[in-house]
Design an enzyme around this catalytic site. Structure first.
Site, PDB file in Angstrom:
ATOM      1  N   LEU A 255      50.748  51.600  26.418  1.00 46.33           N
ATOM      2  CA  LEU A 255      49.556  52.177  27.049  1.00 46.33           C
ATOM      3  C   LEU A 255      49.810  52.484  28.515  1.00 46.33           C
ATOM      4  CD1 LEU A 255      46.583  50.175  25.538  1.00 46.33           C
ATOM      5  CD2 LEU A 255      47.498  52.384  24.867  1.00 46.33           C
TER       6      LEU A 255
ATOM      7  N   ARG B 229      39.575  31.232  25.198  1.00 44.30           N
ATOM      8  CA  ARG B 229      40.856  31.114  24.510  1.00 44.30           C
ATOM      9  C   ARG B 229      41.637  29.868  24.880  1.00 44.30           C
ATOM     10  NH1 ARG B 229      43.283  37.281  24.549  1.00 44.30           N
ATOM     11  NH2 ARG B 229      41.809  38.020  23.001  1.00 44.30           N
TER      12      ARG B 229
END
Ligand code: SF4
Ligand code: FES
Lengths: 637, 252
Positions: free
Chosen positions: A43, A330
């Site tokens: 990306l 997380r």
């Protein structure tokens, strides 16, 4: 090593806009006189190459893959954040900025994060215009979901393949420029070194993975979009080819490496099933929206899940974090799972996982609703494990997934080597000590489409550098050094495969510099790493020759660099004598067992300077100040 | 598991190539097919040979790198999976397994199971995109897309560019791949302006690269790991026809 972040002197809300105005411009007619090298086509790299090509620069773009479309961004599942506030639920640029700084546990640079939040809007516009098929509502407008515990719905997604669709958008833009002749694409060429002339990055050395040819490519500036280093752990969710070589080589040539110990462990991966497993598979953490995590209360309980009565199950996240429950961030979810497994509560034949149970969700919503939401993930799980998650609870365990650390960059994304830029996961800039879900894609694209194509002009505006070509002594030396090290790998003819060293390195790092770290463990790792590296160079066996397609040789070079890099990662974890975000030092916990930050001594980015292989690297600091997001302790109780 | 493995070995494009037989030990059902090849390669390396070259990266069915014909079927016996998602539990003790590269003249073999698929990139270069400049886009919600169209576009966009369709096709046609990209963009308003030019341009390069014509065998759809439908080929053919009638040329 001078660390000047060059944060523009403007109020934060206007900083990027004003800075764009302040920067020098390269005259459009002159742009084609500049040659820019971009390494990596994910990306970040792919977007940068396409955009700079479109702007008129001569772009030389490199990837070790057979096609730019294979870059690891393709594997991202969950989504991409943007502060569009299409849901009208109170989101804003400021809120995304705030959440990112706080989620990063106050170890990122406010100025960069604010710009990221601003650019998040343009990214979605750009991707949609390219034809990225984001999920839509029945009215035809874009759909959003809340992700990773965010309190607003700001995540755009394309089923469970958001990374794939965004990367294909980038890839198509890139191929369009290849067709237009502005980007010269080099596939199957791996970057092996950076060429620095008079203190400026002026080129790279590559190895052609088919012919073995090692050669220099010169340019006016070099941009690295080469990803992260989770594969230092051998077993990770990263694609097998992901490696640290480009950023490590840049570091060896003078680029500071920041916060290498900030590595993120993703909580919902499929546990390892055997010794020969080569990689781990991630499942989108959106599963935690409806799945309940539990382990048997009694350690060593061997009964299958359905025979364990409700009262003998420990839904530990719900117990410990009543308000966030299974959606705890997380790092917390990962660490608690490890504690459970370490204490003997692990499930599955290897006792190396915790349950993620959909029985309640199926009962509440019906099987078809669960299938609609998670069908593809359930299928994937079944393909890999041979177990049907509609019948038996899934087993999950944390796995290395993303690295927040990377090359230190200033506000313009330039490293400490002038002319050398680092973008996407390869730099350290925006996520601090912990990245929020759905923010990696956002950062890669912001850097690639919007930031580096602008800031590079400011660097180049003084005129083409000129004056050096492939015959310059610095280029010839770099080519010679790469050639010698390749030959050395082939000539060692030892007894152990490259993989066996990589596995050993991975185990060492996972045990001592993984999810939980201690002073003594890190010291032990720092004792063992030089031995392992020495053994590698004495006993590695790399079959085949230098002038063919030789995958063992490719791996050997990457593992050799991981073996050097691992040391600075441990130094960083050892000297960061606090816990923050994903960096958890067992010596620094609150009474409740959470990470205890030490803002007085560690509110800074740690930036390492290379001093030679086996030499102690030098630690520098970039102080961080928090003017817009007041320092506070994260609380998810 | 005891298995006999016959793997195609070819040292380079000019080598004739041959099968080599292995009897790997220590294979278990929970291993993936590529874990199994890793294990074979480990043995080869320690014994002083040259490991089998094969492409792989994500090992979860999304990057499109891996690709091999297993027992005559592209990506092996299971439906809707790539070779890297195949697990040894799909085989039985005592099986013989034949592993070969994709075979198509537009995908020359480079070494062992590795082939050159750069022709796919050139098909995309010929128009597989929407021509939009970075930074010039309007607000994303200014282009509403009916959900069914967005879903169809997504189904087509799920192609991973693996090349199995070509390997399975008796004509080595890449029309499934080509039509999937054309369909992805032609279901969206953003893709309309260049729709016919794109169709003509991509198919012209498809033919130039040496891929065969589509004669409706449907073998591609059978092996496609992403369930890409042959309906897209008819859709593309209709666009080609329209372009012919109206005299549309490839874009530049
Ligand atoms: S259409 Fe299917 S088989 Fe062909 S390249 Fe795409 S994913 Fe692979
Ligand atoms: S290795 Fe990526 S699809 Fe198989």
């Amino acid at each position: 090593m001078e660390l000047n972040a060059r944060i523009p002197d403007h109020p934060i809300e206007k900083m990027w806009t004003n800075h764009q105005f302040d920067m020098k411009l390269v005259n459009p007619a002159n742009k084609r006189k500049y040659r820019v090298i971009v390494v990596g086509t994910g990306l970040a790299g792919g977007a940068a190459a396409a955009t700079m090509g479109e702007l008129g620069y001569n772009v030389e773009c490199f990837t070790f893959h057979d096609s730019p479309r294979r870059a690891h961004s393709i594997a991202a599942q969950g989504g991409i954040n943007a502060a569009k506030n299409y849901q009208g639920d109170g989101d804003s640029i400021h809120r995304l900025f705030y959440d990112t700084v706080k989620g990063g546990d106050f170890r990122s640079r406010e100025a960069n994060v604010h710009r990221l939040a601003e650019l998040s809007l343009n990214i979605i516009d750009q991707a949609v215009a390219q034809g990225v098929p984001f999920a839509r509502e029945y009215g035809g407008l874009l759909a959003n979901r809340s992700f990773g515990g965010a309190q607003v719905s700001r995540t755009f997604y394309a089923r469970g393949q958001t990374g794939q669709q965004l990367l294909l958008g980038v890839y198509q833009a890139l191929e369009r420029q290849v067709h237009a002749g502005t980007v010269n694409m080099h596939v199957r060429k791996e970057m092996m070194d950076v060429i620095v002339v008079d203190g400026q990055a002026r080129g790279i050395v590559t190895r052609d993975l088919v012919s073995g040819k090692i050669e220099a490519h010169m340019a006016d500036a070099v941009v690295l979009g080469t990803g992260g280093y989770s594969n230092v752990f051998f077993l990770s969710t990263n694609a097998k080819g992901c490696n640290v070589t480009a950023t490590w080589r840049a570091h060896r040539r003078g680029a500071g490496f920041a916060n290498p110990c900030f590595t993120q462990i993703h909580p919902t991966c499929i546990p390892q099933s055997g010794e020969y497993q080569s990689k781990l598979t991630l499942m989108s953490e959106s599963l935690r929206n409806d799945g309940r995590i539990w382990v048997p209360k009694r350690a060593g309980d061997d009964r299958p899940a359905h025979q364990i009565p409700e009262g003998e199950r420990d839904y530990y996240l719900e117990r410990l974090y009543p308000s966030f429950g299974n959606l705890a961030p997380r790092d917390i979810a990962s660490r608690r799972a490890k504690e459970m497994v370490d204490a003997g509560h692990g499930v599955g034949s290897m006792k190396n996982g915790v349950y993620l149970d959909f029985a309640d969700a199926i009962g509440r919503l019906g099987k078809s609703a669960v299938e609609e939401r998670y069908g593809n993930l359930f299928q994937m799980y079944e393909k890999i494990t041979g177990e049907d998650p509609y019948q038996v609870p899934m087993r999950i365990y944390p796995a290395p997934h993303y690295t927040m650390g990377g090359l230190w960059v200033d506000y313009d994304l330039m490293t400490t080597v002038p002319g050398l830029f680092a973008i996407g996961e390869a730099n350290f800039s925006d996520h601090g000590a912990n990245r929020l879900g759905a923010s990696a894609l956002m950062q890669g694209l912001a850097d690639g489409y919007f930031i580096v194509p602008t800031t590079i002009g400011n660097y180049l505006a003084d005129g083409p550098k000129g004056g050096v070509d492939e015959n310059h002594a610095a280029a010839r030396d770099a080519v010679r050094e790469v050639t010698e090290s390749q030959n050395r790998l082939l000539e060692t003819r030892g007894s152990r495969s490259v993989d066996s060293f990589h596995q050993e390195l991975g185990r060492l790092m996972w045990n001592h510099c993984g999810m939980a770290r201690t002073e003594s463990g890190l010291e032990e790792a720092l004792r063992k790493l030089p031995e392992l590296r020495e053994q590698f160079w004495r006993d590695v066996r790399v079959p085949g020759s230098a002038d063919t397609l030789n995958q063992s040789l490719e791996k050997a070079g990457r593992v050799a660099d991981f073996l050097e890099f691992a040391e600075v990662m441990c130094h960083d974890a050892l000297t960061r004598d606090e816990s923050c975000g994903a960096h958890f030092r067992e010596e620094h916990v609150t009474e409740e067992g959470e990470a205890r930050r030490d803002d007085e001594n560690f509110a800074h980015g740690a930036v390492w300077e290379f001093k030679g292989v086996g030499e102690e690297p030098v630690r520098h600091q970039e102080p961080l100040t928090f003017e817009h997001v007041p320092l506070s302790q994260r609380s998810y109780k | 598991m005891n298995l006999t493995l016959h793997v195609w070995r070819q040292s380079g494009p000019r080598d004739e190539g041959r099968f080599e037989t292995f009897k790997p030990e220590g294979i278990t059902e929970s291993m993936s097919f590529l874990d199994m090849l890793d294990l074979v390669n480990e043995e080869i390396t320690v014994d002083g040979g040259e490991p089998i070259a094969f492409e792989h990266d994500c090992r979860e069915g999304i990057c499109g790198s891996c690709g091999m014909v297993v027992n005559g079927v592209a990506h092996g016996p299971e439906k809707l999976v790539t070779a890297c998602q195949l697990h040894m539990r799909s085989f039985s003790d005592g099986d013989e397994i034949w592993v070969e590269p994709w075979r198509a003249s537009a995908f020359p073999v480079m070494r062992d199971l590795v082939v050159d698929r750069s022709s796919f990139d050139r098909i995309i270069q010929a128009g597989g995109y929407v021509s939009i400049r970075t930074g010039s886009a309007q607000d994303a919600n200014a282009i509403p897309v009916p959900k069914p169209n967005a879903d169809r576009a997504f189904d087509a966009a799920a192609c991973i560019g693996c090349g199995a369709c070509v390997a399975a096709c008796p004509n080595a046609s890449a029309m499934l791949f080509t039509s999937a990209k054309a369909a992805h963009l032609s279901y969206l308003p953003q893709g309309q302006t260049e729709r016919l030019e794109r169709a003509v341009g991509m198919v012209a390069i498809h033919d130039e690269e040496g891929f065969g014509n589509c004669t409706n065998h449907g073998a591609c759809q059978e092996v496609c790991p992403k369930g890409i439908s042959v309906d897209y080929i008819s859709r593309l053919n209709r666009d080609l026809l329209k372009a012919n009638l109206t005299g549309v040329e490839p874009g530049d």
